[in-house]
Design a protein around this motif. Sequence first.
Motif, PDB file in Angstrom:
ATOM      1  N   ASP A  91       0.803  -1.227   0.000  1.00 25.33           N
ATOM      2  CA  ASP A  91       0.000   0.000   0.000  1.00 25.33           C
ATOM      3  C   ASP A  91       0.833   1.273   0.000  1.00 25.33           C
ATOM      4  O   ASP A  91       0.442   2.298  -0.531  1.00 25.33           O
ATOM      5  CB  ASP A  91      -0.889   0.030   1.258  1.00 25.33           C
ATOM      6  N   ARG A  97      -1.532   0.029  -8.406  1.00 24.94           N
ATOM      7  CA  ARG A  97      -2.903  -0.118  -8.885  1.00 24.94           C
ATOM      8  C   ARG A  97      -3.174  -1.618  -9.002  1.00 24.94           C
ATOM      9  O   ARG A  97      -2.234  -2.393  -9.222  1.00 24.94           O
ATOM     10  CB  ARG A  97      -3.003   0.513 -10.277  1.00 24.94           C
ATOM     11  N   TYR A 110      -9.471  -5.594   0.218  1.00 26.47           N
ATOM     12  CA  TYR A 110      -9.651  -4.174  -0.113  1.00 26.47           C
ATOM     13  C   TYR A 110     -10.989  -3.639   0.367  1.00 26.47           C
ATOM     14  O   TYR A 110     -11.396  -2.554  -0.019  1.00 26.47           O
ATOM     15  CB  TYR A 110      -9.504  -3.965  -1.619  1.00 26.47           C
TER      16      TYR A 110
ATOM     17  N   ASP B 483       2.140  11.428   1.774  1.00 27.63           N
ATOM     18  CA  ASP B 483       2.277  10.655   0.550  1.00 27.63           C
ATOM     19  C   ASP B 483       3.587  11.050  -0.140  1.00 27.63           C
ATOM     20  O   ASP B 483       3.930  12.215  -0.210  1.00 27.63           O
ATOM     21  CB  ASP B 483       1.099  10.963  -0.370  1.00 27.63           C
ATOM     22  N   LYS B 554      -6.943   9.217   0.388  1.00 31.20           N
ATOM     23  CA  LYS B 554      -5.847   8.269   0.328  1.00 31.20           C
ATOM     24  C   LYS B 554      -4.935   8.516   1.526  1.00 31.20           C
ATOM     25  O   LYS B 554      -4.696   9.668   1.882  1.00 31.20           O
ATOM     26  CB  LYS B 554      -5.099   8.501  -0.987  1.00 31.20           C
ATOM     27  N   TYR B 557      -2.810  11.820   2.424  1.00 34.82           N
ATOM     28  CA  TYR B 557      -3.450  13.049   1.952  1.00 34.82           C
ATOM     29  C   TYR B 557      -4.430  13.600   2.972  1.00 34.82           C
ATOM     30  O   TYR B 557      -5.246  14.446   2.653  1.00 34.82           O
ATOM     31  CB  TYR B 557      -4.158  12.811   0.617  1.00 34.82           C
TER      32      TYR B 557
END
Lengths: 287, 766
Positions: A91, A97, A110, B483, B554, B557
């Motif tokens: 992660d 992706r 997920y 990040d 995310k 962030y």
Amino acid sequence: MNEASPDSAPAVDVAQAVRQRRVEVAQRKPEADADVNLQHIQVCNYSFFYGTTQVLFDVNMDIPERRVTALIGPSGCGKTTLLRNINRMNDLIDGIRHQGDILIGGQSVYDRYLEVISLRKRIGMVFQKSNPFPKTIYENIVYSLRVAGRNKKAELDETVERSLRGAALWDEVKDRLKESAFSLSGGQMQRLCIARAIANRPEILLMDEPCSALDPVATGKIEDLIDELKKEYTIIIVTHNMQQAARVSDRTAFFYLGKLIEYDDTQTIFMNPAEEQTEAYVSGRFG
Amino acid sequence: MQKRQQRAVPERFVVRRATLYFDRFMNQFIKVGGLSVIVAVSLIFVFILLQVFPLFRGATVEWRKDMPVPPGQYVVMGTDEWSELPFFVNAGGEVLFVDTVDPGGPHNRGHFTRTPGLADEATVSAVAFNEMQTQLLYGTVDGRFAIVDVQYKATFPERGGREVAVELDETPLLRIGREGVPVRKLAYGGSGVQKLVAATQEVEGEFELHAVSLAQQRTLLGAGELSVERSYDLTEFLTGEPEQLAIPRDADAVLIGNTDGSVVYLHFDGQEFTRRQVFVPFEDREDRRIATMDFLLGDVSLVLTAHCGANRVYSIYRDPEADMRIWGHTKTFPDLDRGAVFYSASMRNKAFLIGDGRVASLRYGTTETIRWQEDLPVQATLAALGPRYNRLLFLDDQYSLHFYDLHDPHPQAGWRTFFGKIQYEGQATAEYSWQSTGGRDDFERKLSLVPLIIGTLKGTLYAMIFALPIALLAAIYTSQFLDPAVKRYVKPTMEIMASLPSVVLGFLAALWLAPIISNAVPSVLSAMLGVIVGAFGIGYLWGQLPQRIRMLLKPGYEFIAFVPFMVLIAYAGWHLGALAEQFLFVVEDPDTGLVIADFRLWFPRATGLGFEQRNAFVVGFVMGFAVIPIIFTITEDALSNVPEAFRSGSLALGASRWQTAVRVVVPTASAGTFSAVMIGLGRAVGETMIVVMATGNTPVTEFNPFTGMRTLSANIAVELPEAPYLGTLYRTLFLGAMVLFLMTFAVNTVAEVMRQRLREKYRAVE
């Protein structure tokens, strides 16, 4: 083992299946938990990208519980990537992706309802290079308990003994638990890491080439240990060592260039592989 | 013996000579370079040490020559600026000048006598000497007095050298006290407007004390005739037989030393005398009798000796209890064998030459130190300290004049001056004070480095209070939570901050930030508090949100959600602070009498501490700004260099990112983090421009955030133009530099030792 092996089944509508499964999990009653086998891992149509580079291509696997499954293949074939995605250790890498899904006990790793931390608590992991923390042996083992806020001495002591015994290290270190973990030898350190990984009694144990840096004696000890541990844990082991895969695993998956070439009982893979590439690899003709 | 076959080495195995030579050359070159750096640093230290060393040396005194003087009953001895033409006054008032230059040479005048005119053929009954102004004071048997000015004049003839001529300028005899009664003791003090003379007389076995104030007509042609303005009978103030008399040059007091050991302080306000104080300087001694009582330069301190040999200094200062200027015991010197026989005060500093005949001692009034003390080979009866503080002259009982050279360039310097508490003249208590220049000629430099060291620590402390949490937390956040895509921009931005010249920061701090902050202290404080509390609050609330909502951002962030709230909270805090000021910090304006809300007025009123616009708070802000990038960058590097295996290991065990950061990453990086903090600390300690510009440079010894300070580094920058080459201040600045050097050296050494230990402890396995 389970009903339809995914790699033999035609491409299923994964998204549909996952959605349905989520509804099931969300509606599940607590007492029904016992029915769900939380040690059972399914990899469904899983593809994975680092930026624009695809490293896994549409992998489908059904990993049985309380068995040792070995992932083999030449370097860069994606076996470690797959392993690290099971507990979502990838992660933190920038620009990753994925497509498809990995299910544990039917629940997607997920899943938006699933805390990644609690996922990782269920899955122990042993790395290629032993990585004890710069703490004492004792503190290394109880780390997973401490971060969960469990600080009762009796429980910690009990965990340390159980884990060290589980990792066949107890007799060697029981008198020096307060010493730095760095005072151990390489093989002991790796067993310490195994002890640390099983301290919180996970259901699954991921091992990423656990013996690659060890001498044959230490390797032998760890292999014996794996044999012992599979009574309780679902173990997935990545290894470059063909003999090791043959010795310890029940099932073996051969990866090549990101694709799952063949996945079967270990005996079949080594004695009678269906694919030519597999045969070439296990017989040492390439790789 | 078979000759060994010399096998030709194939060319591909041959090492080129040039390669070998170059390798050897670079090896030596680097060695030399490295050693030179070490030598250069050591030489700088040695140089500073050499500059500082003379400060801690005592005076050196060297015998130069002896010279016979015609015998006589001399009571006063004085000398000119160059100690070439000293004079002796006998009991009859005759002044004998002795030319000491080139005895027997063509220009030697030998010795010659001048007798003041003293009209009416009055016979002199008393002689007093005002050393500071080289004025003799004569009292006559018929109750009159005259002031005789010994005026030396130096000319510099073409043939070179120097010729010192002398002239006596005497006032007419003026009446004091009872007519026809001899004057026994007298004293004179005056400069400028007010002049005062006091004299004692004995009338039929009873002592009387009289004083006159003098008036001087000023005409266009210069100072005119001196005349008595008003007479005062001060007999009522006598408590015993008056032995000593002293009048300071401000002519605002008469001090009377009595035979019973008490000193009476009479204050003169220009019109009337009042008795302010009676004190016994040697109260605790068996023999309290006073032997001598004389002023030090400035006439603010009295040097007293007792017959028993005790030597003390009393100074006049504003006593907080009495709420007026009275005399108090300030310094104690080691005892002489008996009361002083001779005394001479320096005209350059607070030193005085004192002795009981056999022993001569050069002492420094301010620091209570003996600069030089020796047993003389002769029995001295009179002594003079050269006005340039470069000669000691003694007259012995065999009428021989002894010359000594005095070399004491830094009489005031010493451990106590720089690091101890000293009660300077005019101060009620011993304090650490720094004040290197003043308005008056007789101003005494105050050279304590303690306020500067405290200032340095204060500046550093406030900078660190501000910088440390921000820099460390920012580094942890950036390396562990942010990040990587955002981190790529954050780090260079922070590093640009480090390249801002500190003079620009100081300029901004002094002219822009300081006024803003001082106008809105409550707002600034409440906005800061709001941000801190808000950060924790929002963090907690975020943690309570369901995973589903948190997943919308995310990981790395989250700040996008935080920033608007933080801005809002800061904004609200700012206005809340202003509101709080309206209600909490209300005072009455001393100028208008109106009740107003102003923290700047409220704070000193409520706490008794000062409030200045350029204060430690502002400096903490701005110096923190200068220090943050350094600490941040190095800490961030250290945290990012923690092996990924530790992080993965911790995360794989189900630890959160915060737990991983705090339990594994930060301890492992503690060596690097520690260096970062220490390097930041070193930068803050040595930072100059910001503190010069934004602190007000007041050398205070307190840690109040709302007052300024003066740091060692700023002090050097500020005082440099005031320090003459090789002077005391010049060397003191070097001492300050050395203290600064040692401070940073200590910090760095501690840092290095700690760093090594931490590194050993958290050494990663290879």
